[in-house]
Structures are given as C-alpha cells and as structure tokens.
Motif scaffolding. Structure first.
Motif, PDB file in Angstrom:
ATOM      1  N   LEU A 183      15.249  -3.358 -14.465  1.00 30.18           N
ATOM      2  CA  LEU A 183      15.573  -4.416 -13.515  1.00 30.18           C
ATOM      3  C   LEU A 183      16.894  -4.132 -12.805  1.00 30.18           C
ATOM      4  N   GLY A 184      17.866  -3.635 -13.556  1.00 31.88           N
ATOM      5  CA  GLY A 184      19.150  -3.314 -12.947  1.00 31.88           C
ATOM      6  C   GLY A 184      19.032  -2.242 -11.889  1.00 31.88           C
ATOM      7  N   GLU A 185      18.258  -1.185 -12.176  1.00 27.57           N
ATOM      8  CA  GLU A 185      18.064  -0.119 -11.200  1.00 27.57           C
ATOM      9  C   GLU A 185      17.261  -0.605  -9.992  1.00 27.57           C
ATOM     10  N   CYS A 186      16.268  -1.455 -10.231  1.00 38.90           N
ATOM     11  CA  CYS A 186      15.516  -2.021  -9.108  1.00 38.90           C
ATOM     12  C   CYS A 186      16.437  -2.832  -8.197  1.00 38.90           C
ATOM     13  N   ASN A 187      17.351  -3.551  -8.799  1.00 37.15           N
ATOM     14  CA  ASN A 187      18.233  -4.408  -8.001  1.00 37.15           C
ATOM     15  C   ASN A 187      19.301  -3.621  -7.250  1.00 37.15           C
ATOM     16  N   ARG A 188      19.449  -2.323  -7.563  1.00 40.23           N
ATOM     17  CA  ARG A 188      20.316  -1.461  -6.761  1.00 40.23           C
ATOM     18  C   ARG A 188      19.705  -1.180  -5.396  1.00 40.23           C
ATOM     19  N   VAL A 189      18.362  -1.278  -5.282  1.00 38.23           N
ATOM     20  CA  VAL A 189      17.702  -0.895  -4.036  1.00 38.23           C
ATOM     21  C   VAL A 189      16.979  -2.052  -3.349  1.00 38.23           C
ATOM     22  N   LEU A 190      16.845  -3.205  -4.038  1.00 33.65           N
ATOM     23  CA  LEU A 190      16.117  -4.340  -3.473  1.00 33.65           C
ATOM     24  C   LEU A 190      17.068  -5.416  -2.968  1.00 33.65           C
ATOM     25  N   ARG A 233       8.197 -19.909 -19.516  1.00 29.52           N
ATOM     26  CA  ARG A 233       8.887 -19.179 -20.562  1.00 29.52           C
ATOM     27  C   ARG A 233      10.030 -18.373 -19.983  1.00 29.52           C
ATOM     28  N   THR A 234      11.000 -18.102 -20.792  1.00 27.36           N
ATOM     29  CA  THR A 234      12.129 -17.273 -20.421  1.00 27.36           C
ATOM     30  C   THR A 234      11.986 -15.941 -21.134  1.00 27.36           C
ATOM     31  N   MET A 235      12.102 -14.859 -20.392  1.00 24.87           N
ATOM     32  CA  MET A 235      11.886 -13.554 -21.002  1.00 24.87           C
ATOM     33  C   MET A 235      12.936 -13.232 -22.046  1.00 24.87           C
ATOM     34  N   THR A 236      14.151 -13.697 -21.869  1.00 20.39           N
ATOM     35  CA  THR A 236      15.196 -13.442 -22.839  1.00 20.39           C
ATOM     36  C   THR A 236      16.357 -14.396 -22.601  1.00 20.39           C
ATOM     37  N   THR A 237      17.143 -14.607 -23.622  1.00 24.21           N
ATOM     38  CA  THR A 237      18.350 -15.419 -23.467  1.00 24.21           C
ATOM     39  C   THR A 237      19.578 -14.558 -23.246  1.00 24.21           C
ATOM     40  N   ALA A 238      19.371 -13.234 -23.218  1.00 29.15           N
ATOM     41  CA  ALA A 238      20.503 -12.331 -22.997  1.00 29.15           C
ATOM     42  C   ALA A 238      21.011 -12.486 -21.576  1.00 29.15           C
ATOM     43  N   PRO A 239      22.306 -12.311 -21.354  1.00 26.37           N
ATOM     44  CA  PRO A 239      22.842 -12.447 -19.995  1.00 26.37           C
ATOM     45  C   PRO A 239      22.327 -11.341 -19.094  1.00 26.37           C
ATOM     46  N   MET A 240      22.208 -11.653 -17.824  1.00 18.88           N
ATOM     47  CA  MET A 240      21.804 -10.652 -16.845  1.00 18.88           C
ATOM     48  C   MET A 240      22.867  -9.562 -16.765  1.00 18.88           C
ATOM     49  N   PRO A 241      22.436  -8.295 -16.687  1.00 18.50           N
ATOM     50  CA  PRO A 241      23.419  -7.226 -16.512  1.00 18.50           C
ATOM     51  C   PRO A 241      24.111  -7.357 -15.173  1.00 18.50           C
ATOM     52  N   ALA A 242      25.338  -6.859 -15.093  1.00 19.53           N
ATOM     53  CA  ALA A 242      26.135  -7.026 -13.882  1.00 19.53           C
ATOM     54  C   ALA A 242      25.433  -6.453 -12.663  1.00 19.53           C
ATOM     55  N   GLU A 243      24.761  -5.285 -12.826  1.00 19.07           N
ATOM     56  CA  GLU A 243      24.152  -4.665 -11.663  1.00 19.07           C
ATOM     57  C   GLU A 243      22.915  -5.414 -11.202  1.00 19.07           C
ATOM     58  N   ALA A 244      22.383  -6.346 -12.039  1.00 22.60           N
ATOM     59  CA  ALA A 244      21.196  -7.098 -11.655  1.00 22.60           C
ATOM     60  C   ALA A 244      21.540  -8.409 -10.983  1.00 22.60           C
ATOM     61  N   LYS A 245      22.827  -8.761 -10.932  1.00 23.01           N
ATOM     62  CA  LYS A 245      23.214 -10.046 -10.357  1.00 23.01           C
ATOM     63  C   LYS A 245      23.438  -9.923  -8.855  1.00 23.01           C
ATOM     64  N   TYR A 264      10.067   4.417 -10.234  1.00 22.92           N
ATOM     65  CA  TYR A 264       9.057   4.109  -9.239  1.00 22.92           C
ATOM     66  C   TYR A 264       8.829   2.602  -9.158  1.00 22.92           C
ATOM     67  N   LEU A 265       8.493   2.147  -7.973  1.00 17.74           N
ATOM     68  CA  LEU A 265       7.829   0.867  -7.759  1.00 17.74           C
ATOM     69  C   LEU A 265       6.489   1.207  -7.107  1.00 17.74           C
ATOM     70  N   ALA A 304       0.816  -1.223   0.000  1.00 14.50           N
ATOM     71  CA  ALA A 304       0.000   0.000   0.000  1.00 14.50           C
ATOM     72  C   ALA A 304       0.847   1.271   0.000  1.00 14.50           C
ATOM     73  N   MET A 305       2.069   1.183  -0.498  1.00 11.90           N
ATOM     74  CA  MET A 305       2.942   2.362  -0.551  1.00 11.90           C
ATOM     75  C   MET A 305       3.859   2.247  -1.759  1.00 11.90           C
ATOM     76  N   GLY A 306       4.109   3.365  -2.417  1.00 16.73           N
ATOM     77  CA  GLY A 306       5.039   3.371  -3.533  1.00 16.73           C
ATOM     78  C   GLY A 306       6.468   3.596  -3.066  1.00 16.73           C
ATOM     79  N   PHE A 307       7.376   3.491  -4.011  1.00 16.94           N
ATOM     80  CA  PHE A 307       8.802   3.633  -3.708  1.00 16.94           C
ATOM     81  C   PHE A 307       9.433   4.393  -4.860  1.00 16.94           C
ATOM     82  N   MET A 308      10.189   5.452  -4.562  1.00 16.31           N
ATOM     83  CA  MET A 308      10.794   6.284  -5.601  1.00 16.31           C
ATOM     84  C   MET A 308      12.260   6.518  -5.276  1.00 16.31           C
ATOM     85  N   TRP A 309      13.087   6.507  -6.305  1.00 11.34           N
ATOM     86  CA  TRP A 309      14.497   6.826  -6.122  1.00 11.34           C
ATOM     87  C   TRP A 309      15.071   7.408  -7.407  1.00 11.34           C
ATOM     88  N   PHE A 310      16.190   8.106  -7.276  1.00 15.30           N
ATOM     89  CA  PHE A 310      16.877   8.682  -8.426  1.00 15.30           C
ATOM     90  C   PHE A 310      17.903   7.684  -8.947  1.00 15.30           C
TER      91      PHE A 310
END
Length: 691
Positions: A410-417, A679-691, A376-377, A362-368
């Motif tokens: 996804l990479g930016e989300c994984n900086r904060v999650l 299903r797999t969304m993509t076969t591309a490798p995960m970006p470094a910041e998302a790992k 936003y999430l 019940a709350m959003g999340f914002m970051w630069f």
C-alpha cells in the motif's frame, strides 16, 4: 450442435458446417481432434489411450460428451498398473510433466497431496512474461538508477540474465497460444519522470521485443506522451517524490492468464491422453529396491501413498519417478537420499486485491520500488491485483500475508497514486511461496539473487526432481524433466518425441469447427442460445473455452441451478458481485475433480482470491451443492465448513478491535450475505508513506 444445446446459433455462425448430419457431427467433435494426432501418425489414439473432449460414435445420435475418468477409477488404476512415469505434484510443472509424458505415448500416474494448483501455482501474479527486470539486471548492477550518472557507473553485462529472458520470452508465445480463450495480451505502463528515462526505457522496450523475435505473440512496445498517460490512467501522480514531472510512459505487452484454471486445463489435457490423476493423495514414502542409497542396483520404483479422505494406503509402482513438488521438493528428495542437501528456498510473495478503479482501464502499471523490486497494478477478473513482495520465508502449508507486506504494498502504491489506498480498499490479501533454487554464491538472505531459472536434479535411485522456474516456463521444465528421465532410464519407450510446443489445451477448439479459434463466438452462443447476460458469458468463455457451452447446458438441465421470472430463465449466481454461476460448482465436481469446498472456492472458481468476504458468504451454498453432488454426510459437510473457514482466514487479515481473524470470518457467516459487515483490516497506524 444439438448436443451442445445451441443448434440455431451454431447454424448462423457456421452455416457451411451445420448443413447436414455429417457436418453436424464434425461440429460436435470440435474439441475432439488433437493437433498432434494430425501431425504425428505415431501418436494414434489407440496407442496413446487418448480420449477427446467430445467423442463421436457411429452416428451423431451416438455422440456423447467426454468426461475425465472418475477419481475412483483413477485410484483403481494406480493400485493395479505399473506406470512408465509417476509424477509427484499437481501444480503447473507436475501437470505439465504428466501432459508431456502422456502425449509421448508413455503411461503416466500423477498424485497430489492437496489439489491441482493448491500451492504456488494458484498464487502467481497471473502474468505470462519474460521479465523486463531481467533485461534491466543484465545491464545494471543497481536498480533503479536515480540519475544518468548512476546509469553509467552501474553499467555491466550479465549474460545469465539474458539467457533466462530469452528462454522465458520463447515460452511466452506457447502459453498464450495454448489456451487462447483464457490468455490475452496485457499492455503494461511504466511511467517516466526524468528526461533521460525517455530514451533509455524506450530503447529497453525495443530490445525486449527484439529478443522475443518472431515469437513475440503480443503487440510491440511503444512510448506514449504525458497526455496519453493521464488519459489512460488519471489516477497517476503527475510528479514523483523528487518533484520531477511526468514525461510519458513506456507501454510494453505481456500475456495474462487465470493460473488455477490454466492448471486444471493442463491436468485435464493430460487425462485426455491417458494419465491417471489423483488429487488429495499424499506420499508416505518412496518404494525402492536393490539395496540402499549408494548401492549400484538401488532404484526408486514408485511410492506408497495415502488417500487423504479415506486414510487408505496403497503402492503406486512406476519405472521412473519424477518429483515436481515445488517448495516441498526437498522432502521428497530426502526420501530417496536422506543425506541430500536442501536446494529449495521459499520466497514468499504477497498480493493484494483491490477494486478495479485502482488500476488503469484494460492496462497494467509497473514501477520500481526504492530497493529495486518491481511492483504491479494489474486488472484481473474485474478487480486490481497489486504486488508482489519478495522476501525470504519458511516452507508452510498455509502461507499468509503479513501486515508488513500489506503496509509495504500500500505504501508503494501510494507513492504513485493520487488517491491513497488504505486497508478498506483491500478485498483479499494472500501469499504464495516462490520455489527458488539455492545459488551457493548468493547471499542466503537476498531472494532477489536466488535463481528463478529451473534445475533438473537427480538423486540416488534415479529420482528426477524438476524445480525452480516460473509459470511461463512450465512446458520447457516438463520437457527437460522427461528428456532427462528418458536419457537415464532405457526401459522407457516413448511412441514419439515431445509434442507440447505446438499443442493446445482442452477447450481450445482444436479442430476449428465450433468457433474457428474466435472465442468471442462462444460468448455470442451463450448469450443468444442460453439467454445469458454478457458478464457471465464472458466469464465462462474466458475460463472454460468451448467447454463453457457444457457448463451452460448443465445449468439449463438442472432446475436447482436456475430460477424463473415469468417466462424468462435466469442462472443462479454464487455472488451478486461476481459473474460466477452455481452451475460451476456442480461442473467442477463432475468434470474437474473438485473434492472439497476449498477446491471450488479457490481453484475452480477464484472467488476466495478475488473477494474473501464474498467467498465466505457463498460458502453455505457451495456446501449444499457439493453435499448433494458428492453424497456427503452431515459430519463431512461440517468438516468441510471448518476446513474452508480455516483456509479463508489466510486470504485476508481482518482485525476488528480485539477480534481474531477466525472470529471475523465467523461473524460474516453468522450475519449472512444480506447484511453488510463493516470491518477494519488492521488497527495498526498507517505508514507515513501511505498518508
């Protein structure tokens, strides 16, 4: 109350009103009375050709539910009448222009080549907001600052950002109040990892509220300590990438909406006030008289249009044409003045939809982000909305998210999650084109410096174009466009001035007799009188307001839309995972101008935006219901299936091995809803910041 199918519950909730036939009639007229008719004697229904959502005849027995004129009836009007205003474009701004003009007593026609909210208006971040970033940009040359020293080095003041922010916050209250059943205040958390961010962001929140003033319409901003942040959102990282520990968070409030449902309700409100609306009607050319561009008597007097379904072309004549075609506005402008310079720039923005547990409850999340963008999430319709990107792109009918966009978000989300997101979390991925107005002094490649403010442009022949802006300011944009047209065109004779600042939309219980503006009572009626489960009742109330009772009554009256287990009647759903009813498909066809399967899946319900796989699985049933309701041939049904599959390809980007997106969509259809597609969304490798 008998008409709405809930006499017992209505009597319990509104005993003083329900006593006697006269009070019952007043209750049925809940959505009938327009606040503008009460405030402005000139705005009589007889003068404005205004109809109410429920009309009362000579006695309660004569009462009947208001329905908008059919699309066929509207087309007949378009062929025969000369209108005061012809609006081109059925997005938020176009329907807002139609609503503004019709409530001033002008005769209005509106044409849209696809469907209401089929473009950018359906692909927003769902916020009704001023923009905290504008406040930051007014005082900082570089965002985000990485140290206290940078804050002082980059200190500046840009008044243009404050003007935009002030106007946006002013309009925020109107939007929240205009459809209170659909909108809600949404608290949004901004994390603080550096000690100096605590006073600076807290002061920023206070300033944000101060600028909004008495029209704030949402709870005030406040600071919450680290422990409260972790309680509200356990998934947030307790340290940032620099090793700074979480200090707390600023919580500020914005409004949230369901954008396409809002757009449809604006269109229906315009129809109530006499506007003739025709979706799936494309402009072939503009009608002109008095010579050529540059001649003294040259005027634009209408448009030659084409019915997308039948191929029939006909002329729509009007004293004034207003172009509200969004990112496609330049094409219409050049029909009036071929030498006109392009002013529109498409700014693609991608959003991802992920499970609800990926955002605070019940709350959003914002970051630069590192490059100064805002992400936003946001909790939305039982899921999480993640985004958005901010790029430069080309104008296209079918914008689609790219893997670069997905990887960035996804990479930016994984900086904060704490728990990283990967492609398997993405239920839908879609892209919208922001209608940015070109600033000649800005770098053409930097969309962050293109204007988000709106512009009223006038071309040869008196063509008025309203462009730019954002969802929150659609009403002000519409008012400015009509005011400009009235100042130029003295043949237009409005009955009254602008009425929209204080008016509410269809479904808002405008006379206060059904639920006194307390829309939770509608949910109670649905649960008590129709035995509807809480999730479906809340969904209908939130998306239809008082008209949710009509959807429920329709479902009860059509055996094909319900099923029985013993003596209990259950409402059929489009998807087991979402509280969307099959009755909504039929209601959309009868009461909301839905003409195609995509109209229903994307814009009357939001299934394709929430869960692309679930939308594909629901497609066969939607086609069956619409074929029966709209009397489609087998050939038309098959064409609708193909069109829907092509649209759903743009809602996510799956890739299973070497299969294309279309092949994966077909695989879902072939397997059906009873078998799970991994299903797999993509076969591309995960970006470094998302790992």
């Amino acid at each position: 109350a008998e008409l709405l199918g809930c006499p017992t519950m209505f009597a319990r909730l509104r005993a003083p009103v329900a006593a006697g036939a006269a009070a019952t009639a007043a209750a049925v007229a809940a959505t009938a009375a327009s606040s503008q008719e009460r405030k402005n004697p000139l705005a009589e229904a007889s003068k404005l050709n205004r109809q109410a959502s429920v009309y009362i005849g000579g006695s309660p027995e004569d009462a009947h539910v208001w329905s908008p004129p059919s699309r066929a009836d509207n087309i007949n009007r378009l062929k025969k009448e000369e209108f005061d205003i012809l609006v081109i474009g059925g997005g938020a701004t176009g329907t807002g222009v139609a609503m503004d003009a019709s409530t001033r007593g002008l005769t209005v026609a509106l044409i849209e080549r696809d469907d209401f909210a089929s473009g950018t208006s359906s692909r927003s971040t769902k916020l009704i907001h001023g923009g905290l970033r504008y406040l930051a940009q007014a005082f900082q040359a570089k965002l985000p600052p990485n140290s206290l020293l940078e804050v002082f080095i980059n200190l500046r003041y840009r008044h243009e950002y404050m003007k935009i922010l002030n106007a946006d916050l002013y309009e925020r209250k109107y939007m929240i109040d205009s459809a209170a059943f659909m909108t809600r205040p949404l608290p949004i958390m901004v994390p603080m990892y550096r000690w100096w961010e605590v006073p600076f962001l807290t002061i920023a929140g206070w300033m944000y509220d101060f600028i909004a003033g008495r029209r704030r319409a949402v709870p005030p901003s406040h600071f919450i300590p680290r422990a409260e942040v972790l309680y509200q959102f356990p998934g947030i990282k307790e340290e940032n990438h620099e090793g700074c520990k979480l200090k707390g968070a600023l919580v500020f409030n914005e409004g949230q909406q369901n954008d396409t449902r809002m757009n449809v309700h604006i269109a229906l409100t315009a129809a109530q006030n006499g506007a003739a609306l025709a979706n799936h009607t494309a402009v072939e050319s503009l009608l002109t008289e008095g010579g050529k561009p540059g001649d003294k008597d040259y005027r634009v007097v209408g448009a030659r249009v084409k019915d997308v379904f039948t191929g029939e072309t006909y002329d729509v004549r009007a004293k004034q044409v207003i172009n509200a075609a969004g990112v496609f506005s330049d094409a219409i402008r050049k029909m009036a003045e071929p030498e006109a310079t392009d002013i529109m720039v498409a700014g693609p923005g991608t959003h991802l939809v992920t499970p609800d547990y990926t955002s605070p409850n019940a709350m959003g999340f914002m970051w630069f982000t590192e490059d100064g963008r805002v992400l936003y999430l946001l909790p939305w319709e039982g899921s999480t909305l993640a985004g958005t990107t901010d790029n430069k792109g080309e104008v296209t009918d079918k914008p689609q998210a790219t893997m670069d966009d997905v990887d960035f978000i996804l990479g930016e989300c994984n900086r904060v999650l704490k728990e990283p997101l990967d492609y398997s979390h993405v239920k839908a991925a879609w892209n919208g084109l922001r209608p940015l107005v070109r600033d000649p002094d800005a770098d053409p490649s930097d969309t962050k410096k293109l204007s988000r403010d709106h512009v009223v442009d006038v071309r040869a022949g008196g063509l008025v174009t309203i462009c730019g802006g954002k969802w929150t300011t659609y009403r002000a944009m519409a008012q400015d466009a009509i005011d400009k047209a009235l100042s130029m065109n003295k043949s237009l004779k409005p009955v009254c001035g602008c009425q929209t600042l204080d008016m509410t939309l269809i479904g808002s219980d405008r006379s206060g007799e059904v639920c006194e503006g307390k829309f939770d009572k509608v949910s109670v009626m649905l649960r008590e009188e129709y035995d509807m489960d809480k999730a479906c009742a809340e969904h209908l109330r939130h998306n239809y307001g008082t008209r949710a009772l009509l959807v429920a009554k329709l479902a009860k009256s059509e055996p094909d839309l319900t099923y029985n287990l013993g003596k209990t009647t259950f409402f059929k759903r489009l998807s087991n995972k979402h509280p969307l009813l099959e009755a909504e498909v039929v209601f959309a066809c009868r009461e909301e101008y839905a003409c195609t399967a995509v109209d229903v899946l994307a814009r009357r319900t939001r299934l394709s935006f929430l869960d692309a796989k679930a939308a594909v699985e629901a497609l066969p049933r939607v086609l069956d219901l619409m074929q029966k309701e709209l009397k489609w041939s087998s050939a038309r049904k098959e064409q609708e299936r193909k069109d829907a599959v092509a649209f759903l390809e743009t809602m996510y980007m799956p890739s299973a091995g070497d299969k294309t997106a279309e092949e994966v969509v077909k695989e879902v259809i072939n397997r059906g809803a009873s078998r799970k597609l991994v299903r797999t969304m993509t076969t591309a490798p995960m970006p470094a910041e998302a790992k």
